[in-house]
Design an enzyme around this catalytic site. Structure first.
Site, PDB file in Angstrom:
ATOM      1  N   ASP A 144      -8.700  -4.512   3.274  1.00 51.95           N
ATOM      2  CA  ASP A 144      -7.376  -5.134   3.154  1.00 51.95           C
ATOM      3  C   ASP A 144      -7.036  -5.973   4.379  1.00 51.95           C
ATOM      4  O   ASP A 144      -6.614  -7.125   4.279  1.00 51.95           O
ATOM      5  CB  ASP A 144      -6.346  -4.015   2.974  1.00 51.95           C
ATOM      6  CG  ASP A 144      -4.919  -4.464   3.153  1.00 51.95           C
ATOM      7  OD1 ASP A 144      -4.366  -5.059   2.218  1.00 51.95           O
ATOM      8  OD2 ASP A 144      -4.347  -4.204   4.232  1.00 51.95           O
ATOM      9  N   SER A 194       0.807  -1.224   0.000  1.00 56.58           N
ATOM     10  CA  SER A 194       0.000   0.000   0.000  1.00 56.58           C
ATOM     11  C   SER A 194       0.837   1.269   0.000  1.00 56.58           C
ATOM     12  O   SER A 194       0.362   2.314  -0.455  1.00 56.58           O
ATOM     13  CB  SER A 194      -0.934   0.013   1.214  1.00 56.58           C
ATOM     14  OG  SER A 194      -1.880  -1.022   1.118  1.00 56.58           O
ATOM     15  N   HIS A 220      -4.384  -2.083  -4.494  1.00 53.32           N
ATOM     16  CA  HIS A 220      -3.904  -3.394  -4.937  1.00 53.32           C
ATOM     17  C   HIS A 220      -5.012  -4.406  -4.693  1.00 53.32           C
ATOM     18  O   HIS A 220      -6.051  -4.081  -4.104  1.00 53.32           O
ATOM     19  CB  HIS A 220      -2.637  -3.809  -4.162  1.00 53.32           C
ATOM     20  CG  HIS A 220      -2.832  -3.776  -2.672  1.00 53.32           C
ATOM     21  ND1 HIS A 220      -3.570  -4.739  -1.992  1.00 53.32           N
ATOM     22  CD2 HIS A 220      -2.433  -2.883  -1.728  1.00 53.32           C
ATOM     23  CE1 HIS A 220      -3.593  -4.428  -0.698  1.00 53.32           C
ATOM     24  NE2 HIS A 220      -2.920  -3.298  -0.514  1.00 53.32           N
TER      25      HIS A 220
END
Length: 592
Positions: free
Chosen positions: A374, A144, A416
């Site tokens: 995440d 990140s 991502h």
């Protein structure tokens, strides 16, 4: 060649010769690159390698912008020239395509909207979409820090780097620094803010204001001896340096790195993982108090809040600077929200209230991060991760509802992806968090629709003593888990490779765009291009002078206003002259 291959199949004696003939040339992709084709020309293998520093990525970003604009001009489309007064960028941390698809179904099922495959997320309806390549300069699968630096500064960088390009140094805190969109915005006179469900010093929000060699240096205690006095920890950078100390809004978790602690904080659900630990300061500094002192001369006192009640009481039309820190570490996963914690939607609505000042300002730039999507995936907590996406969607809806689509560019993307799969042949309407094949009675193993390539769920599902005799299946039967266990927010889905922390995924991530400048999002591009979209559309930073469109927009905005003022001035002058003439005549008549 094709006839030779076919002949080889027909005549066994020529088989070896035919295959040899087929493979005498390199694969097509290699031929394309070595011939200087359109696939990644900036990475042409025939040329000497150019260092992938900020200048390199600046050229890449401008080339993509030029390419996109030329494509629009070719079909006589000019919507790309529209300019955004405000920019909101939503980052769903780890929100890859499989997460979006599964999250869409989860939303529908959570709201009891029927089968739910047909459900929509708010950003599904955004008119423009593209795909961003997420790799770091040194990693095929990114983190990140490097991706956020690419998004906000326009420069890809190393895994772990914050606000610095690939020339960063542990021994030189100035080397490789890159400016962020927040710095560009403040120079353009715009208001700025960050909202996150993670710590405000965590990688994604930190990339909007910090410049540091390593994302983990959130506290003074984390900076290694060789870099002490050279690199200042992330928390200090937020309150000591621009752009951080000029943010109008700072909302999230992370009291501990800021030097304060809620000793009576309640933790009802025991979530696990590396991210559940947090550094603390050794310098005894109270950074929120220093932030308040920095804003002591505000016409309306700056506000510091620590719970939902106080957040919702803030007079957003008057307060210019707001800091809200709601947990010692990250804000709790929304599926198990603790009392007193605000939702991402509430924080977003409050931030927009603080930032919007109408004609009294030049607009604003806001980051909103759904950061715990995440972290849920990292622990194979599929339910927690998908519920975070649902909450993220609510925040985006709040932004759409509270902004003018003619003035505000909204970007929704991920930094991502993750190693999570949406698999099997589940029946229509099946529980997205349930079994994929329970309807197939002859399958030797019942497995879940959502599973992971790696992570701690490996140990939770390993058969150990529960494996049936004479079975090659190494996994515990799903029926061994009770419904209550599988419905818990801490239930881990199966992972096939053991890791204490599941990894990211390296595939491209989707970008959804809405508002002025949104048509610049199209096709597949390097992730750093997003910074150039914001720069060009917002008339700030390195792409504002790419062409004359910012000046043209400025003149077009001012011209009607000036014409209106000019007409009104002429009319007023005429009326005043007539009245003055009449008044003079009246006075003369009475004085004679």
């Amino acid at each position: 060649m094709h006839s030779l291959v076919l002949f080889g199949f027909l005549c066994g004696g020529l088989m070896a010769f035919s295959w040899a003939a087929v493979t005498t040339q390199p694969p097509p992709l290699i031929r394309t690159l070595s011939a200087g084709g359109d696939i990644g020309p900036q990475f042409d293998v025939e040329k000497p390698k150019e260092p992938e520093d900020a200048e390199f990525w600046h050229k890449v970003g401008l080339r993509q912008l030029e390419k996109t604009i030329k494509q629009a001009q070719r079909v006589k489309e000019d919507s790309y020239q529209k300019k955004a007064r405000n920019i909101i960028i939503f980052i769903g941390d780890g929100m890859g395509i499989s997460t979006i698809s599964a999250g869409r179904i989860y939303k529908g099922q959570y709201l009891k909207h029927g089968h739910s495959e047909e459900e929509t997320l708010v950003f599904d309806d955004f008119p423009n979409t593209g795909m961003a390549k997420t790799y770091n300069v040194d990693k095929q699968v990114p983190d990140s820090a490097g991706t956020a630096t690419a998004i906000f500064s326009g420069s890809k960088t190393h895994y772990g780097a914050i606000g610095m390009d690939a020339t960063r140094s542990k021994k030189n805190g100035q080397q490789g620094r890159v400016q962020s969109v927040m710095e560009w915005a403040q120079k353009a006179g715009k208001r700025t803010g960050i909202v996150t469900t993670t710590r405000i010093t965590h990688a994604t929000p930190a990339a909007t204001y910090a410049h540091i060699y390593d994302r983990d240096w959130e506290c003074d205690t984390e900076v290694p001896a060789e870099s002490v006095g050279i690199h200042v920890d992330i928390a200090r950078q937020l309150v000591e340096n621009a752009p951080g100390n000029r943010f109008n809004v700072i909302l999230g978790g992370g009291m501990s790195p800021m030097g304060i602690l809620n000793a009576s904080e309640v933790r009802s659900t025991n979530f696990e993982g590396p991210t559940e630990t947090i550094c603390s300061r050794a310098d005894n500094r109270n950074l929120p108090a220093e932030w308040l002192a920095h804003h002591a001369n505000d016409s309306v006192p700056a506000a510091l809040v620590h719970n939902r009640r106080d957040l919702l009481k803030v007079d957003v039309e008057k307060v210019d600077h707001l800091m809200g820190l709601f947990r010692n570490n990250h804000i709790t996963y929304s599926v198990a929200r603790e009392e007193g914690e605000p939702s991402l939607q509430e924080m977003t609505e409050t931030a927009l209230g603080i930032l919007e000042r109408g004609d009294e300002s030049n607009g604003y730039v806001l980051l909103v991060e759904g950061g715990r999507i995440d972290q849920g995936h990292h622990m194979n907590y599929a339910r927690a991760a998908l519920h975070e996406l649902y909450e993220f969607d609510l925040a985006i809806q709040a932004a759409v509802n509270n902004t003018d689509p003619e003035e505000t560019l909204i970007l929704v993307t991920a930094d991502h992806s993750h190693a999570v799969t949406f698999n099997g042949y589940a029946l229509r309407g099946a529980d997205i968090l349930g079994a994929a094949n329970s309807h197939e009675k002859n399958d030797p193993m019942v497995y879940e629709t959502i599973s992971y390539a790696n992570g701690p769920g490996y140990w939770d599902h390993l058969a150990n003593d529960s494996r049936p005799q004479n079975s090659s299946n190494m996994w515990m039967p799903l029926k061994q888990f009770t419904e209550e266990e599988r419905a818990a927010p801490t239930y881990r889905h199966l992972a096939t490779v053991p890791r204490k922390d599941e990894t990211h995924g390296g595939e491209d991530v989707a970008v959804f765009a809405y508002g002025p400048g949104s048509s610049l999002i199209r096709g597949v591009f390097e992730q750093n291009y997003l910074a150039y979209v914001m720069s060009y559309a917002g008339c700030l930073g390195p792409a504002k002078d790419f062409d004359d469109s910012c000046e043209d927009q400025k003149e077009a905005t001012q011209k009607p206003t000036n014409q209106g003022k000019s007409s009104a001035t002429v009319l007023s002058a005429s009326l005043i002259a007539i009245l003055a003439t009449g008044a003079a005549a009246f006075l003369r008549g009475h004085m004679l």
